[in-house]
Design a protein around this motif. Structure first.
Motif, PDB file in Angstrom:
ATOM      1  N   THR A  36       0.808  -1.379  -0.028  1.00  0.00           N
ATOM      2  CA  THR A  36       0.000  -0.044   0.155  1.00  0.00           C
ATOM      3  C   THR A  36       0.876   1.253  -0.032  1.00  0.00           C
ATOM      4  O   THR A  36       1.866   1.343   0.638  1.00  0.00           O
ATOM      5  CB  THR A  36      -0.924  -0.227   1.128  1.00  0.00           C
ATOM      6  OG1 THR A  36      -1.800  -1.021   1.066  1.00  0.00           O
ATOM      7  CG2 THR A  36      -1.568   1.233   1.540  1.00  0.00           C
ATOM      8  N   THR A  81      -1.977   5.093   4.000  1.00  0.00           N
ATOM      9  CA  THR A  81      -3.088   4.556   4.881  1.00  0.00           C
ATOM     10  C   THR A  81      -3.560   5.466   5.566  1.00  0.00           C
ATOM     11  O   THR A  81      -2.614   6.230   6.244  1.00  0.00           O
ATOM     12  CB  THR A  81      -2.883   3.273   5.831  1.00  0.00           C
ATOM     13  OG1 THR A  81      -2.345   2.225   5.065  1.00  0.00           O
ATOM     14  CG2 THR A  81      -4.051   2.799   6.862  1.00  0.00           C
ATOM     15  N   LEU A 135       1.791  -1.303   5.064  1.00  0.00           N
ATOM     16  CA  LEU A 135       0.855  -0.193   4.774  1.00  0.00           C
ATOM     17  C   LEU A 135       1.259   1.157   4.419  1.00  0.00           C
ATOM     18  O   LEU A 135       0.461   2.160   4.157  1.00  0.00           O
ATOM     19  CB  LEU A 135       0.165  -0.229   6.142  1.00  0.00           C
ATOM     20  CG  LEU A 135      -0.574  -1.467   6.707  1.00  0.00           C
ATOM     21  CD1 LEU A 135      -1.271  -1.454   8.184  1.00  0.00           C
ATOM     22  CD2 LEU A 135      -1.694  -1.729   5.778  1.00  0.00           C
ATOM     23  N   ASP A 157      -4.596   4.532  -0.170  1.00  0.00           N
ATOM     24  CA  ASP A 157      -5.150   3.478  -0.839  1.00  0.00           C
ATOM     25  C   ASP A 157      -6.286   2.675   0.151  1.00  0.00           C
ATOM     26  O   ASP A 157      -7.259   1.875  -0.180  1.00  0.00           O
ATOM     27  CB  ASP A 157      -4.353   2.023  -0.974  1.00  0.00           C
ATOM     28  CG  ASP A 157      -2.951   2.652  -1.566  1.00  0.00           C
ATOM     29  OD1 ASP A 157      -1.943   2.553  -1.168  1.00  0.00           O
ATOM     30  OD2 ASP A 157      -3.192   2.814  -2.868  1.00  0.00           O
ATOM     31  N   ILE A 158      -6.156   2.849   1.579  1.00  0.00           N
ATOM     32  CA  ILE A 158      -6.892   2.313   2.585  1.00  0.00           C
ATOM     33  C   ILE A 158      -7.230   3.157   3.688  1.00  0.00           C
ATOM     34  O   ILE A 158      -6.345   3.660   3.805  1.00  0.00           O
ATOM     35  CB  ILE A 158      -6.075   0.980   3.186  1.00  0.00           C
ATOM     36  CG1 ILE A 158      -5.900  -0.087   2.143  1.00  0.00           C
ATOM     37  CG2 ILE A 158      -7.041   0.556   4.481  1.00  0.00           C
ATOM     38  CD1 ILE A 158      -5.003  -1.198   2.705  1.00  0.00           C
ATOM     39  N   SER A 171      -4.210  -5.199   1.860  1.00  0.00           N
ATOM     40  CA  SER A 171      -2.931  -4.787   1.161  1.00  0.00           C
ATOM     41  C   SER A 171      -2.245  -6.050   0.589  1.00  0.00           C
ATOM     42  O   SER A 171      -1.724  -5.930  -0.627  1.00  0.00           O
ATOM     43  CB  SER A 171      -2.003  -3.849   2.109  1.00  0.00           C
ATOM     44  OG  SER A 171      -0.781  -3.827   1.390  1.00  0.00           O
ATOM     45  N   ASP A 196      -9.068  -8.629  -0.301  1.00  0.00           N
ATOM     46  CA  ASP A 196      -9.097  -7.378  -1.247  1.00  0.00           C
ATOM     47  C   ASP A 196     -10.284  -7.699  -1.924  1.00  0.00           C
ATOM     48  O   ASP A 196     -10.625  -8.098  -3.178  1.00  0.00           O
ATOM     49  CB  ASP A 196      -8.022  -7.061  -2.148  1.00  0.00           C
ATOM     50  CG  ASP A 196      -8.258  -5.532  -2.679  1.00  0.00           C
ATOM     51  OD1 ASP A 196      -9.105  -4.847  -2.321  1.00  0.00           O
ATOM     52  OD2 ASP A 196      -7.679  -5.588  -3.894  1.00  0.00           O
TER      53      ASP A 196
END
Lengths: 415, 415
Positions: B2, B5, B28, B83-84, B368, B373
């Motif tokens: 990733t 975050t 992350l 991304d998260i 990730s 996912d």
């Protein structure tokens, strides 16, 4: 004969005062009721008329006033030609109303010590922080001010005086016991303004022992009392107004006050106090709003006047006084028992309001008749209790005596 | 891997999330923490740096955002190239943050069902009132959203799935038991936001039995549970998020949630609730101020994050799952035990925050790595629990099993 009597306040106690003034308006004259909210005064007047309480066909009128505005109160005293002001508003307004009486010459009666909203439990004796500072001014101007003339403080001060005068050469102790053995059927409610009620118990508990002020905490000192009518009841040493004048007037006696509490009250009080919800100091919410927790608790609780219709059971309030007479131990319990349901049927209020509201009307009658027209400031134990008991007997709160103390011979005070 | 975050929220759980993201920033990426109050984000970052939690030398940055402003959250997601998004803000912000993720394509993780401030306890299943309405949209746009990925809801959903997959042909009942046998030494405090905590227990208690929603009241149904490590503990049937997805995914099973409460909690809760102080609806004080009582209670209680330094003892949270295997009765208890003091030493938070904050980071790691996912919206029991347990074992919350149920054979989930 009084031309007119002005009542300040329009809560549960004021309703009792209005009824009793109406029943005695041949002595107390026209009746005026003033409050921040005039609709509450109007509701009381409607209730007085509904019950046919007016002895004579005289005026009874509502007024709007901010009792913390001394000049406005003085204007109202002049406008209503009031000879006597019975202040049963919040304890926060006392000094403003007293000042208005001193300015206009009207006689002043209240039922509790003045309080400032942001202070709880000041240095003893409490009266010295406020009312007593005006004593010399009252004397100088010849203004009658009878302080603390409810039941407790008030009648219990007269009970102490009577016990000492009639039964002792020397007094050793005065224990005032206040038991409400009634039931209102709610999960929890206070019998009068929750704000004032809780404030009574959040501070230091002061009492007078061995010639000095001592301190304890609420609910730290409890004792079972075996009382007439209501039976054995647990009461806890509490701070209370009358301790602060009795200790000054009878410094040789230990003076303590005991208030009865059920488990429910203690649980609720303990939770709210420990959580900080009884605080008079503002907190800030996560949203940035400044709020005094105690005022929110008050807003959530039942209005004390709403309890009256379903209230059952009795109150017992009295003084256990000990001392010596002719060199031998002497003991007497002077007391009154009142009934919630009877109070509601007569004046539309519950017993706690009844016991608090009848005595200041008795004091007003005594001022009007000249018996208590002191022309200076007095606490109740400084006045002759006999005419007070005589009027109280007649208007609904008879005084009884257990000679020999609790478990002793029961009789009327003058029996 | 990733790129970055984004953590929404800066309370006790967010602190744990930040620490665990930092310890796993090789997976992350950069860490961004956003809250209404940026200073709280800065304090967390300082704590993360002090403890030397960063595995790799990467960015960790604070941001100010109003999480109820979807557009602002979407802008922040774009600006931070997240991304998260791990949403551990108040449950009041869920739908706004979810919308921002759907708009930007970022993966979304939360730990509780969305709530509206003025509504408590909506029609079951609760998820259907909010998050599940966006399920089709997530699928259509290929956005991963893992709902309720804290401990309970979250890990306990995976416990149920694991118990059923590994130990049963048919499931009959899932009883989730949450015991905090820790002590914070205060008269009273909630372990997370008091507002959210009390709201959990003021509404109807919904549970799923005999294929239908049933109702009871808080504290009406209590049972003693004999649990590993923490011993016998009394727990009461309560409403809880995970019941509402497990009942939909396992309609053939009875699904109940049990929360442990001590006498003190029950006393305080009962007093506050009966007095109306837990109400989310405003009251008006005598002075005319409009106030929501629950917000005042919250302002008076200790900040949950302040409890951590003195918290001792352990939590035990697990699922007792019953059913049949090869025609015979089958029973298993899947659980975790966490320690308050160890949590504080590692991440500066107490055990309740630790158990709530570690799982969403495990979920982020799984997204990730590709394991979770999903490219659509999922509740935790809809995902493979094995990689989840594997990550949880590694990052601080090991899963154990009592084969045969309570009192059965104790072993690691994969032992």
């Amino acid at each position: 004969m009084t031309q007119s009597t002005l009542i300040i306040g329009a809560g549960g106690v004021a309703q009792v005062v209005a009824h009793k003034c109406a029943q005695n308006n041949d002595i107390l004259g026209d009746i005026h009721i003033a409050s921040r909210t005039i609709s509450k005064c109007e509701a009381i007047i409607e209730n007085v008329r509904e019950k046919g309480a007016m002895k004579e066909d005289r005026r009874i009128q509502p007024h709007q006033v901010d009792a913390r505005d001394s000049a406005a109160v003085a204007d109202l005293i002049r406008a209503t030609k009031a000879d006597i002001v019975i202040n049963v508003g919040s304890a926060f307004v006392n000094m403003y109303v007293l000042d208005a009486c001193i300015e206009t010459g009207a006689a002043y009666i209240d039922t509790a010590i003045h309080e400032e909203p942001d202070k709880i439990c000041e240095t003893p004796p409490w009266y010295a922080n406020y009312e007593w500072k005006k004593r010399d001014l009252c004397a100088e101007k010849g203004v009658t001010a009878i302080l603390g003339a409810g039941f407790d403080p008030g009648v219990v001060n007269a009970f102490a005086r009577h016990a000492i005068d009639e039964y002792m050469d020397e007094v050793a102790s005065i224990d005032i016991v206040d038991i409400n053995a009634g039931s209102h059927g709610k999960y929890f409610a206070t019998n009068f303004d929750p704000e004032i009620n809780f404030r009574e118990f959040t501070g230091v508990v002061y009492y007078w022992e061995d010639g000095q002020w001592k301190e304890t905490e609420m609910f730290a000192s409890g004792r079972d009392w075996d009382l007439p009518i209501v039976g054995t009841q647990r009461a806890y040493q509490s701070g209370h107004d009358e301790v602060h004048s009795l200790a000054v007037n009878y410094p040789e006696a230990d003076v303590r006050f005991w208030m009865g509490f059920g488990e429910r009250y203690i649980t609720v009080f303990t939770v709210l106090k420990n959580l900080g919800l009884l605080s008079e100091h503002p907190v800030t919410t996560a949203e940035g709003q400044e709020v005094v927790p105690l005022k929110v608790v008050k807003a959530c609780l039942p209005d004390p006047s709403s309890l009256a219709p379903n209230y059952t059971g009795k109150t017992c309030i009295g003084d256990l006084v000990k001392g010596t007479k002719d060199g031998k131990p002497a003991e007497v319990f002077v007391y009154n028992v009142a009934d919630h349901k009877e109070a509601y049927e007569e004046v539309g209020s519950q017993g706690i309001s009844y016991t608090a509201g009848v005595p200041p009307v008795a004091a007003a009658i005594l001022i009007s008749q000249g018996d208590w027209d002191a022309k200076t400031m007095k606490n109740v134990e400084e006045m002759d209790p006999k005419p007070f008991f005589t009027v109280l007997d007649r208007i609904g709160l008879p005084t009884r005596v257990l000679e020999g103390g609790l478990g002793g011979t029961d009789k009327a005070w003058n029996g």
